[in-house]
Design an enzyme around this catalytic site. Structure first.
Site, short mmCIF file in Angstrom:
data_model
loop_
_atom_site.label_atom_id
_atom_site.label_comp_id
_atom_site.label_asym_id
_atom_site.label_seq_id
_atom_site.Cartn_x
_atom_site.Cartn_y
_atom_site.Cartn_z
N PRO B 82 0.72 -13.64 2.58
CA PRO B 82 -0.63 -13.31 2.11
C PRO B 82 -0.57 -12.84 0.66
O PRO B 82 0.20 -11.93 0.34
CB PRO B 82 -1.04 -12.16 3.03
N SER B 111 -4.89 -13.29 2.98
CA SER B 111 -4.92 -11.91 2.50
C SER B 111 -6.30 -11.29 2.67
O SER B 111 -7.32 -11.97 2.48
CB SER B 111 -4.54 -11.87 1.02
N TYR B 134 -5.72 -4.77 5.19
CA TYR B 134 -5.32 -3.50 4.58
C TYR B 134 -6.05 -2.39 5.31
O TYR B 134 -7.12 -2.64 5.92
CB TYR B 134 -5.70 -3.46 3.10
N THR B 160 -0.76 -4.61 6.48
CA THR B 160 0.18 -4.31 5.40
C THR B 160 0.12 -2.83 5.07
O THR B 160 -0.95 -2.30 4.76
CB THR B 160 -0.18 -5.14 4.15
N LYS B 234 3.43 -5.10 8.27
CA LYS B 234 4.11 -5.70 7.11
C LYS B 234 4.41 -4.63 6.08
O LYS B 234 3.53 -3.84 5.71
CB LYS B 234 3.19 -6.76 6.49
N HIS B 258 6.78 -5.97 -0.53
CA HIS B 258 5.61 -6.48 -1.24
C HIS B 258 6.04 -7.26 -2.49
O HIS B 258 5.39 -7.20 -3.53
CB HIS B 258 4.69 -5.30 -1.63
#
Ligand SMILES: Cc1cc2nc3c(=O)[nH]c(=O)nc-3n(C[C@H](O)[C@H](O)[C@H](O)COP(=O)(O)O)c2cc1C
Ligand SMILES: Cc1cc2nc3c(=O)[nH]c(=O)nc-3n(C[C@H](O)[C@H](O)[C@H](O)COP(=O)(O)O)c2cc1C
Ligand SMILES: Cc1cc2nc3c(=O)[nH]c(=O)nc-3n(C[C@H](O)[C@H](O)[C@H](O)COP(=O)(O)O)c2cc1C
Ligand SMILES: Cc1cc2nc3c(=O)[nH]c(=O)nc-3n(C[C@H](O)[C@H](O)[C@H](O)COP(=O)(O)O)c2cc1C
Lengths: 362, 362, 362, 362
Positions: B82, B111, B134, B160, B234, B258
């Site tokens: 992503p 993403s 997120y 994430t 993640k 990341h």
């Protein structure tokens, strides 16, 4: 023709001059490696990490570099590695190479992909009696090629097993390398490429075409039994594969990663040589190649257990720079350097070269 | 439109060409890393230190790169990672990426910060059913975003957790990177940024604002129970965190830093992959990303225990150089290289790729 | 003549200025190493890997760099290494060097290949009483040279055993280095080169000519008994050879690889110093040379067990840049740096310099 | 005056811009190291080899960088290192530095060699209450300087012991560095340099002059008893010296090699920090400096046991680029980076930063 005094005087000049003289395409084909060239570099770096401890004051008078290998006597513990298409570098191609090597009493291993007929090379250079085979897609075809070579007088065969596919030849793709019309693998003309049925959705060229025409250990076993000559396996890196080679009757193995031209990220051959010797012991004939650029490199490989080594790129460069004479000169320089290394380390014969003379920190 | 023969032919050319084509700002945003880029470099270096030992003469006919993961079948053990704002690189943005990947039967992880509506991407590419979340500042908002994604047909979620702050994005600051007016995180428009009360003397933006809207393990636990779909975490590097992820019911973890964009000096993901696997065992789904540039890198990650990997920058470059076609081509090249590595190491299936085929000296 | 204020003020400037001032030929002869210069570089690198741990607050008032060696008192624990043909660098040749060194109360080891008559050097610099011998092809000739030196007043002899052949001097060959007509090894004029019988087919110059005129351990043993002066062996790297030197009565050994000029790939001398000391203990006089460029390097060598060191290239550079004055200045700078290192590590005398003050990670 | 938007936005730009703005002389004085700068480089390299393992999902709300040290409360675990002659960089000199630091609630350690009167600095910045002493050649003179500082309101003293001589300052010599007439160590004007009796033949400036005016452990012990304030020893590298410092009553030690300016080849401070902590335990106040260029470096030093760190060159660069404002900004950037590193590693307070969060391979 070359005047001797126009030749490079030192090995590195052969390497840099060849690089400069070659076309972009030839440079990509002959000098580059697969992928990011990590393996190509690793081969060379491994040697430059090794240290030889000199031993002055030992007797070396009357010494020599001679070895005996598979019943043959060799003036030096190194040979010319089999590489393809010498005619890209010199009009006389493999004939020039074999003669140049013979002038130094050194044998050339003739590639299956030689650009000169195998019988012609053999008759041009009597010492040239090792022939390298590729698997020809089936047992019968492979045996047929072997028998052609034996019929022409070759007495030792080398089956190369590490290049079943091209590898990721990015440098060649980038340079747009293609064989010119007048250079071909003449020995293989009689063996047309396999025709595959078209792939269906979800199939892969690698797994569904290529993989089906590759040999396995049983095929190799069969070949060993079927050929009336000693066969070495070239392209062994894993110790277990060396052991298996011995068990199927291979006359020896050549630890090699094809000069970094196939699987980039394969380990340096010098590193794996150590593992292989540990596994198969010091009696079984283990040869190696990859990354040898100096006489001291030969010394190092022998100290770490190789019975002999093959020389690829240095001969490529010699042939490129000055044809037969260049090959001869490069091999002579390597031999001189090896003799000096032996003298300085107090070794009068190849058998005197022992593992404890070399420190290798990898 | 691009003519196929204008495309790069090799992976590294995608990387260099993308670098050249990008504006300074995009280069800083897409290719650079945080701080001094030590982690970005470490990710790549770790892979290039690994060595794969070829195993010729093993049967690989009919092999394949297929895997099964969380009950899904994947044609390859890699997906598109992503990443945000694809429309900075191509007008069709995430739609182009998802279609290009789907043409290779490869899934894209969309993403949260995609610049195309998540439902629109999903309807453009049916295979595209992983969505990355997120934390949205609170449990409710995060759940709301998750449910929007599930309603749009996404079936696997990725939370994430490693980018709670921007990190030290010196390269972006230097280049003055800013989103142009027509590119936005369209899926997040409905979630206005948290408004903080002004800081008082001695307070810190990091500890007194940001830290208060970050999730903790209990929040993650709650989310896992509240969402009707498998959720992977993640951005795990520490083995204990991987174990904890398993214990709160995460469907798997993605070992990631990341792409070196957040904490410069974080360790290479390949290094931590080993530690994580040692801790959680080989059954639990551990994926990884960061630094994969070649097919052999995928092989290495799998050998060291990853069930699959995500591909970031290479896809960035493919999208930049040639849009949908570029994404597709980059992924195809990676797959070809992986297949070659499998063939050369004698692996007919992903399950055949074992740890002892790779030497890693870090 | 040089004005002192035109001299370099710091050691590295001597090295760079000399490199710039020398002809290509002299640069190849004096500064280059054998082969790819791996050993030359390794010598220097080994020193730069060592770390000295400062020890402030220890008493060093009234300290000194003085040592006692083979019954002699030396103002510093370093001497000028024997090197050939100083007249290539300065018209006064070895006379200039010996005087420049003597101005700093430092001894010069005069090379057998000096370009000024050995007696003349000796009378120009009274402190200069060490003479370096090469094996002259036979016991008698070698003894004869030794006796000439002793007759001229030299009191300590150094037999160099590590350069029985030239080594692979590629840099010199490349540069076409040749002695100019007015520079010769004047002390050896009386010893004409051995005339060899022509080689026959299959014989080697190295093994069938050179090797026959080299000394062995019995020859060295004989020389030790025959010469009425202490003899050190220079060019020892292997611990067993150091032990053997002691057992045949050598007054000491000099761990050296001839400044990387003979066997490229020989290990760094600092590395072997450790092994040698481990083998022969700390009582036996072990000196070393190779790669010393700074006062801290001298400190490091002494800490790791050397009783004294020899300085080659730095003196070469001093002589090249400013003749006698340059030699003197380079040696003074080295001594100043050594004194500072001693002060900072709290050593008032050379005997205070211990192994635990230096960390060496190779 | 500087407009804030003309300031660099990121730390590395301070470093490169300062380097560019400085005269050759100032560059040599402020940025260079002793000798070949191996120690200067090693300091920085040690930090860049360390890896921090992020720990997301831990609670950090309301966290802070505050520490308590020697009974004082500090807003951050770092201070400005004492360095000489700030007026070479900014007309307001140490006043600018101390004020810029105070704007960030950060203390400045004022150098004995400050170019502004110590009382004046103290009255310009109330937070500035640490003063660094050099040994003034005798107990009485040193005590006198200490008492002047205490009388001016300084409450903590730092005795720097690692620079009894200049070191081999080749870069400064090369650049011809000299103090301009209007910049002096104003606090030391009342302490005229020691006049030595002329050296006699065979004596050495280092051992027969300098060494006689240096302190030893008994002098330091005496000073500790005689001064009515906590005294830290700065310039400790050896663990035994740290232990001895504790035993003579030092309030703490600062592991330092003077920023690589004195003994080139001294080990990296980060490396020795580990050894020192191992020796004296984690209770005794051990600070460190050298090579810190980023907020993550501060995190690393604290994780490995430092109670606080001093910042040298980054402040030098801030002062050079933009005076008081530049100092303030550089310190703010370091603090921001530290806070981000803490957030990402899940540390709400300095006490939460533990050794197991950092991997250091040296
Ligand atoms: C241009 C080139 C062509 C090659 N062709 C063959 C070949 O046809 N058959 C084979 O067994 N090996 C081939 N090799 C590999 C060499 O036999 C040898 O393994 C390799 O060159 C050794 O490494 P070096 O070049 O570093 O000495 C080739 C190598 C090169 C460089
Ligand atoms: C420009 C860019 C944007 C990214 N945006 C996101 C994101 O929105 N969400 C996310 O989970 N990861 C994001 N990542 C991280 C990637 O998912 C992935 O972890 C990383 O790119 C892998 O490393 P690689 O680029 O070396 O393959 C981003 C990465 C890049 C390069
Ligand atoms: C140009 C040159 C000539 C040399 N000639 C001799 C020699 O005649 N005899 C000898 O024993 N060593 C000779 N050496 C070796 C030196 O004595 C010494 O071992 C070496 O220079 C030490 O290494 P360094 O130059 O790194 O200090 C020579 C070295 C150089 C550089
Ligand atoms: C130009 C300069 C002058 C210095 N002067 C002093 C000094 O007067 N007293 C002192 O204790 N340390 C002095 N130091 C050393 C610093 O206090 C500190 O140990 C060092 O700068 C830390 O390393 P860093 O610059 O890498 O942060 C000086 C350092 C520099 C760079």
């Amino acid at each position: 023709m070359f005047e001797p005094d126009q030749l490079p005087h030192i090995l590195p000049e052969y390497y840099t001059r060849a690089r400069d003289m070659m076309s972009l395409q030839n440079r990509a084909y002959f000098l580059a490696g697969a992928g990011d060239e990590a393996t190509l570099l690793a081969n060379e770096t491994a040697f430059s990490c090794a240290r030889i401890i000199p031993r002055p004051l030992r007797e070396t008078g009357g010494g020599s570099t001679q070895i005996s290998l598979l019943g043959q006597s060799h003036a030096t513990p190194f040979m010319v590695a089999p590489f393809a298409y010498h005619r890209l570098l010199d009009p006389l191609g493999e004939t020039a190479t074999a003669r140049g090597a013979q002038a130094q009493s050194i044998k050339t291993v003739v590639s299956a992909q030689s650009s000169v007929d195998l019988a012609q090379i053999r008759s041009a250079a009597a010492s040239c009696d090792w022939f390298q085979l590729y698997w020809m897609g089936s047992r019968e075809r492979t045996l047929e090629l072997a028998e052609i070579a034996l019929a022409a007088g070759y007495t030792v065969l080398v089956l190369t097993i590490d290049a079943p596919v091209q590898g990721v030849r990015d440098r060649e793709i980038e340079a747009g390398f293609q064989l010119p019309p007048d250079v071909r693998a003449v020995n293989l003309s009689a063996f047309p490429a396999t025709r595959f049925t078209p792939l269906i959705e979800g199939q892969s060229f690698v797994f569904d075409h290529i993989a089906h025409v590759l040999p396995n250990w049983r095929d190799v076993d069969w070949l060993m039994q079927s050929v009336a000559a000693p066969v070495l396996l070239k392209g062994i890196l894993h110790p277990d594969d060396a052991a298996r080679a011995a068990s199927v009757g291979a006359a020896g193995v050549i630890v090699s990663n094809h000069g970094g031209r196939v699987l980039d990220r394969a380990p340096a051959t010098l590193e794996m040589l150590l593992e292989v010797i540990k596994r198969v012991g010091s009696e079984y004939p283990v040869l190696m190649d990859g990354g040898i650029r100096r006489g001291v490199d030969i010394f190092i490989a022998l100290a770490l257990g190789a019975k002999a080594v093959l020389i690829g790129r240095p001969v490529v460069c010699g042939l490129c720079v000055a044809g037969e004479l260049g090959v001869s000169h490069v091999l002579r320089l390597l031999r001189d350097e090896l003799e000096i290394a032996m003298l300085l380390s107090g070794c009068a014969s190849i058998n005197d070269i022992h593992a404890d003379m070399v420190h290798l920190k990898l």
